[in-house]
Design an enzyme around this catalytic site. Structure first.
Site, PDB file in Angstrom:
ATOM      1  N   CYS A   1      -4.894   7.640  -7.512  1.00 48.60           N
ATOM      2  CA  CYS A   1      -4.321   6.840  -6.435  1.00 48.60           C
ATOM      3  C   CYS A   1      -3.028   7.522  -6.012  1.00 48.60           C
ATOM      4  O   CYS A   1      -2.863   8.725  -6.214  1.00 48.60           O
ATOM      5  CB  CYS A   1      -4.068   5.401  -6.901  1.00 48.60           C
ATOM      6  SG  CYS A   1      -2.886   5.271  -8.266  1.00 48.60           S
ATOM      7  N   ALA A   2      -2.079   6.779  -5.464  1.00 47.25           N
ATOM      8  CA  ALA A   2      -0.855   7.393  -4.947  1.00 47.25           C
ATOM      9  C   ALA A   2       0.040   7.934  -6.054  1.00 47.25           C
ATOM     10  O   ALA A   2       0.764   8.910  -5.855  1.00 47.25           O
ATOM     11  CB  ALA A   2      -0.080   6.379  -4.109  1.00 47.25           C
TER      12      ALA A   2
END
Length: 459
Positions: free
Chosen positions: A26-27
């Site tokens: 993810c980020a």
């Protein structure tokens, strides 16, 4: 940072290539599904260059690298695993297989609502801008700019069933465009739009002896979720029996016509009633328990974050926005998040470990911006007492924002960015939000300093 070297060292510390079922990111975090989580050497992984923390949660072993680093580590890791980015769907399936039924349900809701957060946040910010322009009379109230901005700000909520229809269809394994069609049926112009017209009375259509209220479902959540779930079952069932030669013609036709009837006759009214019931129950608790509700929810929210179930709250928050036009849960969650930052800040001043200091300070400020994973999993949980201190601060801040009736007009933002979606409710709301923010951070900081940390607890 040497991304290639970190990736090469990571594979054996995860139990070897054979122990890794799937990988994605993810980020901020590398997310892996492992055959056996116990084979991962968490302590050694956390000592690798660039690693800010590692933990097992929601069926995944997650390693925090931070924004900008995680994607580069993932790129270097792929050749060692043979895992391609296109395998995200199988990764999601692998995650769910390791979860209990309740966690799977929460993960499903999360997968549906997280992708549409940008649309909701954009609408909330536009509403905030519109509110400020009207309050401070920056332009005439009947100007074309105000009219257009009002259209822009309400659009996402009016077509919310269509957005959810697309996202839910993807999650349920159905055709997303058919999901959009079902959302379109529930928001068709022939149906009375209840968005902002609470006093309006719908007409009734007699069909097969049944009276169907010609009332739209703009801004609602549960009706479209149930409708698309039923649609996915119908579509999958039809694809098993319809010959391939006529599948393109027959399956979409039968899916839409059958789901459309079921949605307007049964699912829509049922879903609307269920959604209203949830809103009524939450509002009763909020109004009756008062600050005690904020104390309890603010104190326990961080525990819920550990399970990953918190993402499922987006569905409830979207329902509150549709029914009440405000989200009074988000300020409580925000207090819990920033409080963990306050606890992490205390750790920064107390710890003697250089690597912990390196993680604690940026992790604390990250939580003030709404991203809590680095400080929770990289710092506070490792020493336990700071996590408890964060819960205490969250409880205090949560109690205050409930006591002062702070609310937001969207969901998905916490911490400092949330000021923008609190602003539409007035200056007093912003001031009380900032006071609650300060109470949560200071309370967590002081509680953590009093509880102390034991460096030898780190393994």
């Amino acid at each position: 940072m040497n991304y290639k070297d970190t990736a090469e060292k990571l594979v054996p510390l995860l139990g070897g290539k054979d122990n890794i079922i799937s990988a994605t990111h993810c980020a901020t975090r590398l997310r892996l599904v492992l055959q056996d989580d116990s084979k991962a050497d968490k302590g050694e992984i956390e000592e690798l260059e660039g690693v800010k923390g590692a933990f097992a949660s929601s069926g995944q072993f997650q390693i925090i690298f931070g924004t900008g680093n995680v994607n580069k580590v993932y790129e270097q890791l792929q050749p060692h695993l043979g895992v391609q980015e296109t395998e995200n769907v199988s990764h999601s399936d692998a995650v769910k297989q390791k979860m209990n039924p309740f966690a799977r349900f929460a993960k499903t809701l999360s997968n549906i609502f997280v992708p549409i957060i940008p649309a909701i946040v954009a609408s909330g910010l536009l509403m905030g801008l519109l509110g400020m322009m009207k309050a401070f009379e920056w332009v005439s109230a009947d100007s074309a700019f105000i009219v257009l901005l009002d259209m822009f700000s309400s659009a996402a909520f009016i077509i919310l069933p269509i957005l959810i229809g697309v996202s839910a269809s993807k999650e349920f394994g159905a055709n997303p465009y058919l999901g959009a069609v079902i959302g379109g049926i529930l928001t068709h112009p022939s149906l009375l739009n209840p968005w902002g017209l609470a006093e309006a009375k719908p007409e009734y259509l007699n069909f097969a002896g049944m009276d169907i209220a010609m009332l739209g479902y703009q801004g609602t959540v549960i009706p479209i979720l149930l409708a698309v779930y039923v649609m996915s079952k119908i579509e999958k069932g039809l694809r098993k029996v319809v010959p391939n030669s006529i599948d393109l013609l027959v399956t979409p036709f039968l899916t839409v016509i059958s789901t459309g009837f079921i949605a307007l006759i049964a699912i829509g009214p049922l879903g609307r009633g269920l959604g209203s019931g949830i809103t009524t129950a939450l509002t009763y608790v909020y109004d009756t328990a008062g600050f005690l509700a904020g104390l309890i929810f603010g104190g326990t929210y961080s525990l819920i974050v550990l399970t990953g179930v918190h993402h499922s709250f987006h569905a409830i928050e979207a329902g509150l926005l549709a029914d009440l036009g405000k989200n009074y849960l988000l300020p409580i969650w925000s207090m819990a998040n920033v409080a963990q930052g306050g606890a992490g800040l205390a750790v920064f001043f107390m710890t003697k470990r250089a690597k912990t200091k390196e993680i604690a300070l940026p992790g604390a400020f990250s939580s003030f911006l709404g991203i809590t994973e680095p400080v929770i999993f990289g710092v506070n949980l490792r020493y336990r007492n700071p996590f408890i201190g964060g819960m205490i601060g969250g409880a205090l801040g949560g109690a205050y924002v409930v006591f002062t009736n702070v609310a937001a007009n969207a969901y998905g933002l916490t911490g400092i960015p949330m000021i923008a979606i609190v602003a539409p409710f007035g200056t007093a709301a912003v001031v009380n939000y900032l006071i609650g923010f300060a109470i949560a951070v200071a309370g967590a900081f002081i509680a953590t300093m009093l509880l102390g940390i034991k460096e030898e607890e780190k393994k």
